[in-house]
Design an enzyme around this catalytic site. Structure first.
Site, short mmCIF file in Angstrom:
data_model
loop_
_atom_site.label_atom_id
_atom_site.label_comp_id
_atom_site.label_asym_id
_atom_site.label_seq_id
_atom_site.Cartn_x
_atom_site.Cartn_y
_atom_site.Cartn_z
N HIS A 190 -12.77 23.51 13.07
CA HIS A 190 -13.16 22.96 12.66
C HIS A 190 -14.80 23.89 11.67
O HIS A 190 -15.43 23.78 11.41
CB HIS A 190 -13.65 21.83 13.70
CG HIS A 190 -13.10 20.92 13.60
ND1 HIS A 190 -12.16 20.39 14.18
CD2 HIS A 190 -13.59 19.89 12.88
CE1 HIS A 190 -11.79 19.03 14.38
NE2 HIS A 190 -12.17 18.96 13.03
N ARG A 297 -18.03 12.78 10.41
CA ARG A 297 -17.30 13.40 12.01
C ARG A 297 -18.51 13.07 12.92
O ARG A 297 -19.14 14.55 13.47
CB ARG A 297 -17.31 15.07 12.05
CG ARG A 297 -15.98 15.07 10.96
CD ARG A 297 -15.76 16.08 10.80
NE ARG A 297 -14.03 16.30 10.38
CZ ARG A 297 -14.32 17.23 9.02
NH1 ARG A 297 -15.42 16.71 8.79
NH2 ARG A 297 -13.11 17.36 8.28
N GLU A 431 -2.79 10.90 10.96
CA GLU A 431 -3.02 12.56 11.63
C GLU A 431 -1.91 13.25 12.45
O GLU A 431 -1.85 14.17 12.86
CB GLU A 431 -4.68 12.94 12.11
CG GLU A 431 -5.12 12.16 12.74
CD GLU A 431 -6.10 12.71 12.61
OE1 GLU A 431 -6.67 13.69 12.65
OE2 GLU A 431 -7.20 12.46 13.60
N ASN A 454 -5.26 17.71 7.93
CA ASN A 454 -6.10 18.96 8.79
C ASN A 454 -5.03 18.71 10.19
O ASN A 454 -4.45 19.77 10.24
CB ASN A 454 -7.07 19.65 9.40
CG ASN A 454 -7.95 19.77 7.76
OD1 ASN A 454 -7.75 19.41 6.43
ND2 ASN A 454 -9.11 18.72 7.93
N ASP A 455 -4.65 17.71 11.29
CA ASP A 455 -3.89 17.60 12.20
C ASP A 455 -2.38 17.29 11.54
O ASP A 455 -1.77 17.24 12.24
CB ASP A 455 -4.61 16.21 12.59
CG ASP A 455 -5.95 16.75 13.75
OD1 ASP A 455 -5.95 18.33 13.84
OD2 ASP A 455 -7.73 16.36 13.31
N ARG A 465 -4.45 25.14 15.05
CA ARG A 465 -5.36 25.39 13.80
C ARG A 465 -6.22 26.10 14.05
O ARG A 465 -7.24 26.16 12.58
CB ARG A 465 -6.02 23.59 12.79
CG ARG A 465 -6.45 22.93 13.70
CD ARG A 465 -6.79 22.05 13.20
NE ARG A 465 -7.57 22.00 12.61
CZ ARG A 465 -8.17 20.37 11.91
NH1 ARG A 465 -8.82 19.12 12.65
NH2 ARG A 465 -9.53 20.11 11.75
N CYS A 502 -8.64 12.57 3.82
CA CYS A 502 -9.33 13.36 3.84
C CYS A 502 -10.01 14.05 4.71
O CYS A 502 -10.27 14.90 5.08
CB CYS A 502 -10.73 11.82 4.96
SG CYS A 502 -9.65 11.70 6.39
C1 PEP Z 1 -7.81 15.50 9.50
O1 PEP Z 1 -7.64 16.34 10.88
O2 PEP Z 1 -7.30 15.99 8.53
C2 PEP Z 1 -9.30 15.53 9.68
C3 PEP Z 1 -10.04 14.90 8.74
O3 PEP Z 1 -10.25 15.33 10.90
P1 PEP Z 1 -10.38 17.32 11.96
O4 PEP Z 1 -10.58 17.43 10.69
O5 PEP Z 1 -12.27 16.08 12.11
O6 PEP Z 1 -9.96 16.88 12.87
MG MG Z 2 -8.49 15.90 12.72
#
Ligand code: PEP
Ligand code: MG
Length: 570
Positions: A190, A297, A431, A454-455, A465, A502
């Site tokens: 993040h 977020r 995710e 991402n997750d 991550r 996203c």
């Molecule tokens: C993700 O996990 O791809 C996502 C968009 O949420 P975050 O990056 O806030 O965990």
């Molecule tokens: Mg996420």
């Protein structure tokens, strides 16, 4: 002596400026040398901050309503006593004098010393007073930071930190830094994600920057290549100034397509939405020409503060965003706290926070906090097109509990005659691999899906991550990831349920065509990525893409996948 440090660029662009070192713990605490003749002024500055903090606490005590619980007054008195103690009122002045350092750094060192003393205390009551000391010190820090005097040197400077939390980085939104670099951090942490929204070059994973770079060193930050050039010679400096101008020019040129409709060469409309962290990001969203907000977020509203935002406060934030978007859709993701984003003073830290009480799990464990947010979102839905997005769903039972809480929040508003959008849509983030694989059980009850790559990558490949020691294994092109992403898109399309991506994959121009080939028609990304992605959409033909993307899904060999991607983008 000139030298180069190599890390991972997470936000492109070039910055040239002087280094400002930040402490490991908090961005607020920079460290710099105070010349001998300015020591007295620096001590006076510290004393003034202590006085201002005392006045603040006294004013708070005086403004307590007569019927407030007695503990409130006792708590403020305790904080006043802590402030008056020589440990905070005197020792930092001695540190400034002996080490010729700035007041923030002196206070930070004294806090570290005090905290280690607390660790050794056996009496549980006294040990718990540690939190009070931290709160008082934070108050002094805030006053020091608010002083716009000589120490506020950030304009055009490059922040060099060992590590920054997402909460630290969000504070940089208000700052005038030209770039920042850190020793730790992965590309989709993040910290890195927020860095992108700051529109400044950023490099993470440098390992030794905080140790090797000195305060005031001249630095060139090449965000695209992940390189920091320390103390560059004249020729290199001149070359980078030229590159910096070219980069700016390219950015300006892209603005020309801001209002162009986002369609492929063969006429398919592609929805390009923006991700935001705070209501003030809306300006950037509007400048990018985004068709809506695909991911707000919301948990960032909860960071850097000592109390939870009330329902009214949250309602105002959400309403403002909806009104500012003037009828365009706004997707509010409910709180995703608990992995690398924590409420101040949180005690429930698990050994593996990403696998622990995070996101929807935390909200279901704290129904009061969740209900407050749901009511605020529902109330704001009356003022525009608002959608609710649930993070980190992994089972139908979590979804059922969430829907029941939403129904309860609606019923409570009905009972009070408070208006809200009765047709408000509820979507789920996909995710966690379990959600991707057990999709039908979730799709039955959801109005839309959003793939958080991402997750999804983190949990599929078992890679933290935020940990740069494994960031080289974090691979969006891993066959398992491609299969999951394409499977979710295909299944949603077949079921007629809108689906977006996203995560950071959506904003990566290299992956735009591949995702289009998988059937994706809605992307949500940082506003700074939106125009480059739109340019790629405008140049793409879905008909030409599809056969190559199908081939990508048929091979499990990384080299072949990479080669096919290169052909796709040629
Ligand atoms: C993700 O996990 O791809 C996502 C968009 O949420 P975050 O990056 O806030 O965990
Ligand atoms: Mg996420």
């Amino acid at each position: 002596m000139s030298f180069i440090l190599q890390g991972t660029g997470v936000s492109g662009g070039i910055a040239i400026g002087r280094a400002q070192l930040a402490s490991a713990a908090s961005l607020e605490v920079s460290h710099y040398t105070i010349p001998h003749k300015e020591i007295a002024a620096e001590i006076a500055r510290y004393k003034a901050a202590v006085s201002a903090t005392r006045e603040e606490l006294e004013a708070l005590a005086a403004s307590l309503p007569a019927d407030s619980p007695a503990e409130f007054g006792a708590f403020l008195n305790l904080h006043l006593m802590i402030l008056a103690d020589s440990n905070l009122s005197e020792v930092p002045c001695q540190i400034i004098e002996s080490q010729h350092c700035n007041a923030e750094w002196a206070l930070k060192q004294q806090l570290t010393a005090l905290l280690s003393q607390f660790e050794r205390i056996e009496d549980a009551y006294l040990r718990e007073r540690k939190a009070d000391v931290v709160q008082v010190v934070e108050r002094i820090f805030k006053v020091l930071m608010g002083q716009k005097s000589a120490q506020n040197r950030e304009q055009g400077r490059i922040l060099v930190a060992h590590d920054l939390s997402p909460a630290d980085v969000i504070l940089l939104k208000e700052s005038q830094y030209a770039a920042f670099v850190t020793d730790l951090g992965g590309t989709t942490s993040h910290t890195a994600i927020v860095a992108r929204s700051l529109n400044m070059p950023c490099i993470v994973g440098l390992h030794n920057a905080r140790r090797l770079i000195r305060d005031n060193d001249l630095l060139i930050i090449d965000g695209s290549r992940g390189a920091v050039i320390v103390d560059p010679d004249r020729a290199v400096l001149a070359e980078y100034k030229l590159l910096q101008d070219q980069w700016e020019l390219e950015k300006q040129k892209l603005k020309r397509i801001r209002s162009t409709r986002s369609t492929t060469l063969d006429g398919t409309t592609i929805h390009l939405h923006a991700n935001i962290e705070l209501p003030q990001d809306i300006k950037q969203v509007r400048d990018s020409g985004a068709g809506g907000i695909g991911l707000f977020r919301s948990e960032f509203l909860f960071l850097n503060r000592n109390t939870l935002p009330s329902e009214d406060e949250q309602f105002e934030f959400y309403r403002q965003v909806v009104l500012d978007m003037k009828g365009l859709p706004v997707t509010i993701r409910t709180l995703d706290l608990g992995a690398d984003k924590h409420l101040a003073g949180t005690t429930r830290l698990s050994a593996n926070p990403a696998l622990g009480l995070r996101a929807i799990r935390l909200c279901l464990a704290e129904p009061q906090m969740f209900r407050t947010q749901l009511r605020a979102i529902l109330r704001a839905s009356h003022y525009g097109r608002l959608r609710i997005l649930i993070p980190m769903l992994s089972s139908a039972s979590e979804l059922n509990q969430t829907l029941a809480l939403i129904a309860q929040a609606k019923a409570s508003l009905d009972a009070e005659d408070v208006p809200y959008d009765r047709g408000i849509e509820v979507g789920g983030m996909i995710e966690v691999p379990a959600a991707a694989l057990a999709l039908p059980s979730l799709m039955q009850k959801l109005d839309f899906l959003s793939i958080g790559t991402n997750d999804l990558i983190q949990y599929t490949l078992a890679i933290d991550r935020t940990d740069d020691s494994v960031s080289h294994l974090y691979d969006p092109l891993h066959p398992a990831v491609l299969h999951l992403v394409s499977h979710v898109i295909r299944s949603a399309n077949q079921a007629g349920i809108p689906v977006a991506v996203c995560g950071e994959m959506a904003g990566d121009v290299e992956l735009t065509r591949m995702l289009l080939g998988f059937g994706l028609r809605e992307f949500s990304m940082h506003p700074s990525n939106l125009l480059p992605v739109k340019q790629q959409v405008l140049k793409s033909s879905i008909m030409e893409i599809t056969s190559l993307t199908q081939k990508m899904l048929k091979t499990d060999e990384p080299d072949k996948i990479r080669a096919l991607l290169n052909r796709l983008n040629a």
